[in-house]
Design a protein around this motif. Structure first.
Motif, mmCIF file in Angstrom:
data_model
loop_
_atom_site.group_PDB
_atom_site.id
_atom_site.type_symbol
_atom_site.label_atom_id
_atom_site.label_comp_id
_atom_site.label_asym_id
_atom_site.label_seq_id
_atom_site.Cartn_x
_atom_site.Cartn_y
_atom_site.Cartn_z
ATOM 1 N N PHE A 98 0.836 -1.211 0.000
ATOM 2 C CA PHE A 98 0.000 0.000 0.000
ATOM 3 C C PHE A 98 0.866 1.253 0.000
ATOM 4 C CE2 PHE A 98 -2.479 3.397 1.873
ATOM 5 C CZ PHE A 98 -3.669 3.300 1.171
ATOM 6 N N TYR A 102 0.791 4.071 -2.929
ATOM 7 C CA TYR A 102 0.001 5.262 -2.609
ATOM 8 C C TYR A 102 0.765 6.207 -1.691
ATOM 9 C CZ TYR A 102 -3.711 2.621 -4.788
ATOM 10 O OH TYR A 102 -4.455 1.918 -5.699
ATOM 11 N N ARG A 108 -3.031 8.653 5.184
ATOM 12 C CA ARG A 108 -3.511 7.279 5.023
ATOM 13 C C ARG A 108 -5.007 7.240 5.318
ATOM 14 N NH1 ARG A 108 0.010 2.758 5.123
ATOM 15 N NH2 ARG A 108 -1.355 1.506 6.437
ATOM 16 N N ILE A 111 -10.197 2.251 6.021
ATOM 17 C CA ILE A 111 -11.306 1.519 5.410
ATOM 18 C C ILE A 111 -11.891 0.590 6.462
ATOM 19 C CG2 ILE A 111 -11.976 -0.120 3.606
ATOM 20 C CD1 ILE A 111 -8.783 1.554 2.953
ATOM 21 N N ALA A 142 -5.369 -7.934 3.330
ATOM 22 C CA ALA A 142 -5.226 -6.526 3.711
ATOM 23 C C ALA A 142 -4.064 -6.356 4.676
ATOM 24 C CB ALA A 142 -6.522 -6.016 4.337
ATOM 25 N N ILE A 147 -2.617 -2.657 4.117
ATOM 26 C CA ILE A 147 -3.693 -1.713 3.802
ATOM 27 C C ILE A 147 -4.343 -1.267 5.105
ATOM 28 C CG2 ILE A 147 -5.969 -1.517 2.710
ATOM 29 C CD1 ILE A 147 -4.923 -3.432 0.548
ATOM 30 N N LEU A 149 -6.948 -1.002 7.097
ATOM 31 C CA LEU A 149 -8.309 -1.524 7.098
ATOM 32 C C LEU A 149 -8.619 -2.137 8.455
ATOM 33 C CD1 LEU A 149 -10.013 -3.473 4.240
ATOM 34 C CD2 LEU A 149 -9.868 -4.585 6.469
ATOM 35 N N TYR A 708 -9.763 -4.029 -5.295
ATOM 36 C CA TYR A 708 -10.694 -3.198 -4.517
ATOM 37 C C TYR A 708 -10.050 -1.855 -4.175
ATOM 38 C CZ TYR A 708 -14.460 -6.575 -3.592
ATOM 39 O OH TYR A 708 -15.533 -7.423 -3.714
ATOM 40 N N THR A 709 -8.780 -1.899 -3.808
ATOM 41 C CA THR A 709 -8.090 -0.664 -3.419
ATOM 42 C C THR A 709 -7.980 0.284 -4.603
ATOM 43 O OG1 THR A 709 -6.848 -1.913 -1.749
ATOM 44 C CG2 THR A 709 -6.000 0.258 -2.343
ATOM 45 N N HIS A 710 -7.519 -0.242 -5.750
ATOM 46 C CA HIS A 710 -7.336 0.587 -6.946
ATOM 47 C C HIS A 710 -8.659 1.146 -7.462
ATOM 48 C CE1 HIS A 710 -3.125 -0.064 -7.446
ATOM 49 N NE2 HIS A 710 -3.204 -1.329 -7.776
ATOM 50 N N TYR A 713 -11.609 1.665 -3.170
ATOM 51 C CA TYR A 713 -11.227 2.347 -1.934
ATOM 52 C C TYR A 713 -10.592 3.708 -2.207
ATOM 53 C CZ TYR A 713 -11.754 -2.287 0.294
ATOM 54 O OH TYR A 713 -12.231 -3.491 0.743
ATOM 55 N N ILE A 714 -9.571 3.733 -3.046
ATOM 56 C CA ILE A 714 -8.845 4.986 -3.273
ATOM 57 C C ILE A 714 -9.703 6.000 -4.037
ATOM 58 C CG2 ILE A 714 -6.820 6.045 -4.311
ATOM 59 C CD1 ILE A 714 -6.354 4.494 -1.659
#
Length: 856
Positions: A98, A102, A108, A111, A142, A147, A149, A708-710, A713-714
């Motif tokens: 992560f 990012y 940060r 989530i 995660a 991540i 989360l 999911y992150t790409h 979430y982001i």
């Protein structure tokens, strides 16, 4: 029975050098770290099995003598220090996937991932099946990817049921009590050291819950528990007794607790999530609570707060058929939300409209409908499931083509380190890039599977099959003793199954659409398969039916009945009480993983994904994940992706059973037994390697969570950052824009469309113009698009393409002219239309507004 006046927790007394065994025991990272598991197993192998691989319970029951012996064993202590160092390095790593991807974010995000069940390890029975295991794997990846989360769920005193069969083979259920003090759980406490407590409103009273934390690597999982003295009513204390238990009133209260109570628990913990991910619709009430909080904090209306909440909410659908959705009658909604809806400033009808779904002659309150209205990102769990979901929910977006309904797809995956066998993992360590353990979604890592010697891969797999058969015999013997079987039948259990036979596994929830008994459609052909002395085949079944699903229970009884027939007694076995431990043994030891649901009723399925990493080949209907994974080099298909209606089900079963037998008889069985002089089936091993090379990098939760992150979430977080300034000016401007858009949309109209040509050559361009009336709206509020594509037999555009048209003139009075020169690259009759859709940088999809205007 005597009620205690107090409780006292007696903790193990660990010798000082071993004191940090407690740190390892209370972090569920042990669920996917073989070195940690082996560390506990070595302390007392028999006790380890007795406590069902629970390190907390092990430390609570182990003798001081064995702890002292471990302390004085140099080999054990060296292993302990290595394992502890790896644990500390993992927990305190300041970077990771992560951070690497990012690093330019202003801060940060946080989530929060909500799910009704989490399956992390067999010792922690807080799950029923695939949804829970997926949720657990999501948290594990995660953690591995670092991540930011947290998980949110409920803690069940009795969990999901333990299964056993009576003498007739009928499923029975028992509900052992979970002792939370003997599980890898910590009670969260407030500043005064008291258990942290939250409350939600029930009719005429408050429901209280305390908060437990299960640490899943670097990710905390917070679980709510109502079995506390603060709740004087037994019905309130028992609310979190059972997963998916009780009546509809119990169910809605559980969902109020996870949704509203989950948000309040995070707040009490000092956590303010930026993005909420609802894994299924059970936690959709979380959106209402977030709206209520924002309304009070910023003095906003419901609609204003809803847009802000939706912009940072993700919703994953798991149900491919309308009958499986979570819905409540309005009587239960009114009973539980009369005060809450007033606090939100909504009338009864307005509140009902949030989840209203027409069922034909009546309406119900659908949690999925509400979740879709409360999110800016929704997805199915496989590509095919995305298609099914878009078809299923098109009614909410009138005028939007099915393939543009705002429901995407993120295909599920599995957490590789949890499911790969120790032996196969050691083989991968020898021949793959070492990064396979920490970055398993890279294709170049798995391409090296081609370098594994055939004989070595095969021998590793054969050893796992032998372990599976030993495990199955022991379990069968234990089952027969519990059923009161004869001593002869119990002795016979020692000889069931053949370590050299082709072993086919079927293990999953016993829902009727999964058709566990399809293989029994022709017992004569089955007899010929399993009793061929030169090429024997055998089947191992496992799975639970829902306690109220008598049809599913009847499937189990039919399997047991057939398994008891003389011709099948040694080659068909049903293992009771399917759980994560049984799953591992079966997936790591079977040669073929069988799956035959009715397409398209399998949303994804993940058990077959776990098979990939253990050299077990898939044999399945083209449904769920297998529809996008299959080609002839990596496994086998039953049928060709046909779909049938209910009236055709008997014919479907006949045809697909015939396909199943044909593939077994003419491909799978001959290929398995085409073994060289060294006993290695080269062509079979080639398929094992090809499945590893092509499928292994795709179907992992590392890939899934990264996606999911790409994609969700982001983007949600970045949208929130733009909207949520201290005075909410951008957010309120956007909300006002939405209101003006809705108000002005009635005046939007495509007045005229003109084309320069009626026929052109392939590769040529056609000039198309449109005059569009926007009324009070401006060209900045919309996109005017050409929509074109091939036609079906009814004259409708199928698989259409959209292209933005260019604004060329303001004609006055809200009338504008748009133009495009479009090249057509395929021949045949093409359908042409023009449409107007909303446009704003905060919209994840223009179709979330459910506003669209087509040329007539």
């Amino acid at each position: 029975m005597v009620k205690p006046i107090a409780t006292l927790q007696v903790l193990p007394k660990l010798p000082e050098p071993l004191a940090r065994l407690e740190d390892l025991a209370y972090n569920l990272r042990f669920a996917w770290d073989q070195d940690t598991l082996q560390l506990f197993r070595r302390l007392d192998p028999d006790l380890w099995e007795e406590v069902y691989h629970n390190p907390v319970k092990l430390l609570g029951r182990i003798s001081q003598e064995k702890l002292e012996a471990a302390r004085n064993d140099p080999a054990y202590m060296a292993n302990f220090e290595r394992t502890l160092e790896a644990f500390d390095n993992y927990m305190h790593a300041g970077n990771g996937w992560f951070s690497d991807n990012y690093r330019n974010l202003p801060r940060r995000p946080l989530i929060a991932y909500f799910s009704m069940e989490f399956g992390i390890h067999e010792c922690f029975q807080n799950y029923s099946g695939g949804l829970g295991v997926l949720s657990g794997d999501h948290l594990k990846s995660a953690s591995d990817l670092n991540i930011p989360l947290v998980g949110v769920g409920l803690l069940y005193q009795e969990g999901y049921f333990q299964q056993y069969l009576n003498a007739d083979g009928w499923q029975q259920e028992s509900y052992p009590i979970n002792d939370f003090s003997a599980l890898p759980l910590r009670l969260e406490r407030d500043a005064d050291g008291q258990p942290l407590r939250i409350d939600v409103q029930l009719p005429g009273r408050k429901l209280y819950a305390q908060v437990w934390r299960a640490q899943v690597g670097r990710v905390p999982l917070y679980l709510l528990d109502t079995n506390i003295p603060d709740n004087p009513r037994e019905e309130d204390r028992s609310l979190t007794d059972r997963l998916y238990g009780g009546d509809r009133r119990t169910r809605i209260r559980q969902e109020i607790l996870i949704g509203i109570g989950g948000i309040r628990a995070l707040d009490a913990l000092g956590l303010q999530p930026d993005v909420i991910h609802m894994n299924e619709g059970h936690s959709a009430f979380s959106g209402l609570e977030r709206i209520r909080v924002i309304m009070h904090k910023h003095k906003l209306s419901f609609e204003q707060a809803r847009e802000i909440v939706a912009a940072s909410t993700v919703f994953t659908l798991h149900t491919p058929v309308p009958a499986g959705l979570e819905r409540f009658g309005y009587d239960l909604i009114d009973e539980h939300f009369s005060d809450y809806m007033r606090e939100l400033g909504l009338t009864r009808e307005q509140f009902h409209d949030l989840g209203r779904e027409n069922m034909g002659t009546y309406d119900l309150f659908s949690m999925s409908v509400m979740a879709l209205k409360m999110c800016y990102g929704a997805n199915g769990v496989a590509k095919l499931h995305g298609v099914v979901s878009r078809n299923m929910w098109q009614w909410m977006y009138p005028g939007v083509p099915k393939d543009e309904v705002p429901v995407g797809s993120v295909t599920n995956g599995v957490h590789v380190q949890t499911w790969v066998s120790r032996e196969m993992g050691a083989l991968f360590d020898r021949y793959l890039d070492p990064s396979w353990r920490v970055n398993d979604a890279r294709p170049e890592v798995w391409s090296a599977a081609a370098n594994i010697p055939d004989a070595e891969l095969w021998r590793t797999h054969v050893r796992r099959r032998e372990r599976l058969i030993a495990f199955t015999r022991a379990r069968l013997k234990k089952q027969l003793i519990a059923r009161g079987a004869t001593s002869a039948a119990i002795a016979e259990a020692e000889e069931v199954l053949n370590p050299e036979a082709l072993t086919i596994g079927f293990a999953r929830r016993f829902a009727t659409y999964k058709r566990a008994t399809l293989i029994f459609n022709d017992l004569k052909r089955l007899d010929a398969l399993v009793n061929n002395p030169e090429r024997p085949v055998q089947f191992i079944f496992a799975g639970k039916a829902h306690p109220h699903d008598n049809e599913g229970k009847a499937f189990i009884r039919e399997i047991v009945r057939i398994a008891n027939l003389p011709q099948f007694r040694h080659s068909i076995v049903f293992i009771e009480n399917y759980d994560m431990n049984v799953t591992r043994y079966m997936l790591q030891g079977c040669d073929v993983w069988l799956n035959n649901p009715r397409r398209p009723k399998e949303a994804s399925g993940t058990s077959g994904m776990k098979a990939i990493y253990n050299g077990c080949l898939n044999f399945s209907i083209l449904d769920g994940w297998w529809d996008e994974a299959y080609h002839p080099g990596v496994g086998w298909a039953i049928g060709n992706g046909e779909e049938y209606n209910e009236a055709q089900e008997a014919e479907q079963d006949r045809l697909e059973a015939d396909s199943l037998y044909n593939v077994l008889e003419h491909d799978i069985v001959p290929r398995f037994f085409a073994q060289g002089r060294d006993g290695v089936p080269r062509d079979w091993v080639r398929m094992m390697k090809q499945a590893l090379q092509e499928l292994a990098p795709v179907f992992t939760t590392d890939r899934m969570v990264a996606q999911y992150t790409h994609e969700y979430y982001i983007p949600s977080f970045e949208r929130l950052l733009k909207m949520e300034t201290p005075d909410l000016t951008p957010a309120l401007a956007y909300v006002n824009w939405r209101a003006q858009l809705k108000k002005g949309w009635q005046a939007v109209n495509v007045v005229e469309v003109t084309m320069s040509d009626q026929a052109i050559k392939v590769g040529s361009e056609s000039n198309i113009s449109a005059r569009v009336q926007l009324g009070t709206l401006t060209p900045q509020d919309v996109r005017v698009q050409l929509y074109y594509g091939a036609l079906n037999t009814r004259g409708d555009i199928i698989k259409g393409y959209a292209a933005d048209m260019e604004l060329v003139r303001d004609l006055g009075n809200g009338l504008y002219e748009y133009r495009i020169s479009q090249r057509f690259t395929s021949s045949g009759e093409q359908g042409i239309s023009v449409r107007v859709v909303p446009h704003h940088e905060y919209l994840a999809s223009p179709f979330q507004t459910a506003l669209i205007r087509w040329a007539r």
